[in-house]
Scaffold this active site. Structure first.
Site, PDB file in Angstrom:
ATOM      1  N   VAL A  57       0.819  -1.227   0.000  1.00  0.00           N
ATOM      2  CA  VAL A  57       0.000   0.000   0.000  1.00  0.00           C
ATOM      3  C   VAL A  57       0.852   1.277   0.000  1.00  0.00           C
ATOM      4  O   VAL A  57       0.296   2.374  -0.088  1.00  0.00           O
ATOM      5  CB  VAL A  57      -1.031   0.019   1.161  1.00  0.00           C
ATOM      6  CG1 VAL A  57      -1.993  -1.138   1.050  1.00  0.00           C
ATOM      7  CG2 VAL A  57      -0.361   0.059   2.529  1.00  0.00           C
ATOM      8  N   SER A  75       1.390  -2.087   8.761  1.00  0.00           N
ATOM      9  CA  SER A  75       2.673  -1.585   9.252  1.00  0.00           C
ATOM     10  C   SER A  75       3.348  -2.671  10.062  1.00  0.00           C
ATOM     11  O   SER A  75       2.706  -3.266  10.921  1.00  0.00           O
ATOM     12  CB  SER A  75       2.489  -0.365  10.172  1.00  0.00           C
ATOM     13  OG  SER A  75       3.721  -0.043  10.786  1.00  0.00           O
ATOM     14  N   TYR A 145       9.665   4.090  13.639  1.00  0.00           N
ATOM     15  CA  TYR A 145       8.278   3.656  13.906  1.00  0.00           C
ATOM     16  C   TYR A 145       7.489   4.780  14.591  1.00  0.00           C
ATOM     17  O   TYR A 145       6.390   5.130  14.165  1.00  0.00           O
ATOM     18  CB  TYR A 145       8.313   2.416  14.784  1.00  0.00           C
ATOM     19  CG  TYR A 145       6.961   1.817  15.121  1.00  0.00           C
ATOM     20  CD1 TYR A 145       6.218   1.147  14.158  1.00  0.00           C
ATOM     21  CD2 TYR A 145       6.437   1.903  16.410  1.00  0.00           C
ATOM     22  CE1 TYR A 145       4.978   0.569  14.481  1.00  0.00           C
ATOM     23  CE2 TYR A 145       5.212   1.334  16.731  1.00  0.00           C
ATOM     24  CZ  TYR A 145       4.492   0.664  15.761  1.00  0.00           C
ATOM     25  OH  TYR A 145       3.273   0.091  16.077  1.00  0.00           O
ATOM     26  N   THR A 175      -0.484  -5.496  22.786  1.00  0.00           N
ATOM     27  CA  THR A 175      -1.569  -6.471  22.588  1.00  0.00           C
ATOM     28  C   THR A 175      -0.945  -7.839  22.360  1.00  0.00           C
ATOM     29  O   THR A 175       0.132  -7.938  21.766  1.00  0.00           O
ATOM     30  CB  THR A 175      -2.409  -6.038  21.369  1.00  0.00           C
ATOM     31  OG1 THR A 175      -2.919  -4.729  21.634  1.00  0.00           O
ATOM     32  CG2 THR A 175      -3.574  -6.981  21.121  1.00  0.00           C
TER      33      THR A 175
HETATM   34  P1  NAD Z   1       1.686  -7.455  11.999  1.00  0.00           P
HETATM   35  O1  NAD Z   1       3.092  -7.226  11.545  1.00  0.00           O
HETATM   36  O2  NAD Z   1       1.297  -8.802  12.468  1.00  0.00           O
HETATM   37  O3  NAD Z   1       0.651  -6.979  10.908  1.00  0.00           O
HETATM   38  C1  NAD Z   1       0.907  -5.932  10.010  1.00  0.00           C
HETATM   39  C2  NAD Z   1       0.389  -6.363   8.643  1.00  0.00           C
HETATM   40  O4  NAD Z   1       0.605  -5.278   7.715  1.00  0.00           O
HETATM   41  C3  NAD Z   1       1.119  -7.581   8.085  1.00  0.00           C
HETATM   42  O5  NAD Z   1       0.189  -8.509   7.560  1.00  0.00           O
HETATM   43  C4  NAD Z   1       1.992  -7.000   6.982  1.00  0.00           C
HETATM   44  O6  NAD Z   1       2.283  -7.928   5.955  1.00  0.00           O
HETATM   45  C5  NAD Z   1       1.150  -5.820   6.527  1.00  0.00           C
HETATM   46  N1  NAD Z   1       1.927  -4.758   5.864  1.00  0.00           N
HETATM   47  C6  NAD Z   1       3.020  -4.143   6.332  1.00  0.00           C
HETATM   48  N2  NAD Z   1       3.469  -3.240   5.445  1.00  0.00           N
HETATM   49  C7  NAD Z   1       2.622  -3.298   4.376  1.00  0.00           C
HETATM   50  C8  NAD Z   1       2.550  -2.628   3.130  1.00  0.00           C
HETATM   51  N3  NAD Z   1       3.460  -1.699   2.769  1.00  0.00           N
HETATM   52  N4  NAD Z   1       1.527  -2.934   2.285  1.00  0.00           N
HETATM   53  C9  NAD Z   1       0.603  -3.860   2.623  1.00  0.00           C
HETATM   54  N5  NAD Z   1       0.634  -4.540   3.782  1.00  0.00           N
HETATM   55  C10 NAD Z   1       1.631  -4.257   4.650  1.00  0.00           C
HETATM   56  O7  NAD Z   1       1.467  -6.367  13.183  1.00  0.00           O
HETATM   57  P2  NAD Z   1       0.246  -6.224  14.195  1.00  0.00           P
HETATM   58  O8  NAD Z   1       0.785  -6.445  15.563  1.00  0.00           O
HETATM   59  O9  NAD Z   1      -0.929  -6.977  13.727  1.00  0.00           O
HETATM   60  O10 NAD Z   1      -0.060  -4.661  14.050  1.00  0.00           O
HETATM   61  C11 NAD Z   1      -1.132  -4.182  13.254  1.00  0.00           C
HETATM   62  C12 NAD Z   1      -1.233  -2.667  13.412  1.00  0.00           C
HETATM   63  O11 NAD Z   1      -1.473  -2.324  14.771  1.00  0.00           O
HETATM   64  C13 NAD Z   1       0.048  -1.941  12.998  1.00  0.00           C
HETATM   65  O12 NAD Z   1      -0.297  -0.733  12.343  1.00  0.00           O
HETATM   66  C14 NAD Z   1       0.719  -1.637  14.320  1.00  0.00           C
HETATM   67  O13 NAD Z   1       1.548  -0.506  14.231  1.00  0.00           O
HETATM   68  C15 NAD Z   1      -0.482  -1.418  15.224  1.00  0.00           C
HETATM   69  N6  NAD Z   1      -0.150  -1.690  16.637  1.00  0.00           N
HETATM   70  C16 NAD Z   1       0.002  -2.977  17.096  1.00  0.00           C
HETATM   71  C17 NAD Z   1       0.321  -3.188  18.427  1.00  0.00           C
HETATM   72  C18 NAD Z   1       0.480  -4.575  18.997  1.00  0.00           C
HETATM   73  O14 NAD Z   1       0.726  -4.718  20.208  1.00  0.00           O
HETATM   74  N7  NAD Z   1       0.339  -5.634  18.222  1.00  0.00           N
HETATM   75  C19 NAD Z   1       0.504  -2.101  19.290  1.00  0.00           C
HETATM   76  C20 NAD Z   1       0.369  -0.820  18.777  1.00  0.00           C
HETATM   77  C21 NAD Z   1       0.015  -0.615  17.452  1.00  0.00           C
END
Ligand code: NAD
Ligand code: UDP
Length: 317
Positions: A57, A75, A145, A175
């Site tokens: 994206v 991300s 980040y 999370t």
């Molecule tokens: P994750 O890495 O498991 O999931 C991120 C997804 O985004 C992956 O499937 C990845 O392939 C996809 N992705 C990354 N860059 C991309 C791109 N350029 N184009 C298309 N797809 C892309 O991470 P997560 O833990 O599921 O996090 C999801 C969101 O929640 C993120 O934005 C993260 O910053 C936010 N977040 C998560 C947490 C946590 O504790 N898990 C905490 C704060 C924020």
């Protein structure tokens, strides 16, 4: 509703996909699989209301037909990814957010940004309220980040102010749950897999830094409520139960019966700037969305331990 979920093949995204499908919505996942996996969606892979588009994206994109909502989760998110993928992180949160907002504007869709507690940096205000502006080191290992997400929030607000796009910003705190990657280096995968293997849990520094862990189902419930609301300002979603890393390690060892205890290791260089404490103030989520976490730490950890046990077995441990 017809909803686009960027990052829908990731840890959080795949749970969100399942939640919307179960509610009767049509879901279009856009994901380049950089940190996600098709396996995360295998339970719904043949679902008639799910479409998967493999795409980065950070490059322009659109989907055919009307769209009611976009949840922009794409991300990489773990501290190991901050080191490995800083440029991809900066691109997906800047260019990727810009493209997703552009589609929201063109389609007349509401837009939800997955932001993070990291925008508070190493916080001087505790617990963190949404009006706290943060203490972020732009140049440290977490800088890419943290600043990427701060930019993402700013461009989201700009699209709201300039183009009237209806926006939601969720600031997600730590999370955990099934589908975290075994090797993503975060504390939950590390501690749970070490504990299941009967190894000492590797607590960094003095282990007195704190975190507050939210089970993924509770987070998804908060995201769905926020998306359905008319709340424009940022909302923290996290579990306010705050534990030191040492206390957290002991809870996991107690659950698995691991006698190996905890080993204190020096904070790795790539962890420089590790926030010393983190805990969400969830007053806004509670009053505006009627949200609060419902899964206890022991329940959530038991489900997570069961999942990691099967992952370890699969990996041949
Ligand atoms: P994750 O890495 O498991 O999931 C991120 C997804 O985004 C992956 O499937 C990845 O392939 C996809 N992705 C990354 N860059 C991309 C791109 N350029 N184009 C298309 N797809 C892309 O991470 P997560 O833990 O599921 O996090 C999801 C969101 O929640 C993120 O934005 C993260 O910053 C936010 N977040 C998560 C947490 C946590 O504790 N898990 C905490 C704060 C924020
Ligand atoms: N941590 C630890 N041992 C590990 C992995 C992480 O002590 O094997 C600590 C880390 O230093 C941080 C906390 O656990 O203080 C949470 O780390 P995580 O990477 O899960 O998320 P963060 O909140 O730092 O983004």
């Amino acid at each position: 509703m017809r909803i686009v979920i960027t990052g829908g093949a990731g840890f959080v995204g795949s749970h969100l996909v399942e939640r919307y499908l179960a509610a009767g919505d049509e879901v279009i996942v856009v994901d380049n699989l950089i940190t996600g996996s098709r396996r995360n969606l295998e339970a719904v892979a043949d679902h008639p209301r799910l479409t998967f588009i493999e795409h980065d994206v950070s490059r322009p994109f659109t989907v055919d037909g009307p769209v009611d909502a976009i949840a922009h989760l794409a991300s990489p998110a773990s501290p190991i990814d901050f080191l490995r993928l800083p440029i991809q992180i900066l691109k997906v949160n800047s260019l990727g957010t810009y493209h997703a907002l552009g589609m929201a504007r063109a389609k007349g869709a509401r837009f939800l940004l997955a932001s993070t507690s990291e925008i508070y940096g190493d916080p001087d205000v505790h617990p963190q309220t949404e009006d706290y502006h943060g203490n972020v080191d732009t140049l440290g290992p977490r800088g890419a980040y943290d600043e990427a997400k701060r930019f993402a929030e700013a461009i989201t607000m700009a699209y709201h102010r300039m183009h009237g796009v209806p926006i939601r910003i969720v600031r997600i705190f730590n999370t955990y749950g099934p589908r975290m990657r075994l090797d993503d280096g975060r504390v939950v995968p590390n501690f749970v897999s070490q504990s299941l293997k009967g190894e000492p849990l590797t607590a960094f520094g003095d282990g007195e830094q704190t975190r507050s862990f939210c089970y993924v189902d509770d987070l998804v419930d908060g995201i769905v409520r926020l998306m359905a609301s008319d709340v424009t300002g940022p909302v923290n979603i996290g579990n306010p139960l705050e534990l030191t890393v040492l206390e957290f390690a002991r809870r996991i060892n107690a659950l698995t019966g691991n006698p190996a205890g905890v080993a204190l290791l020096p904070l790795p260089a790539e962890r420089t700037g590790d926030p010393s404490r983190r805990c969400p103030d969830i007053t806004r989520a509670t009053t505006l969305l009627g949200w609060q976490p419902t899964v206890s730490l022991d329940d959530g950890l038991a489900r997570t331990v069961a999942w990691f046990a099967s992952e370890l077995q699969r990996a041949g441990h």
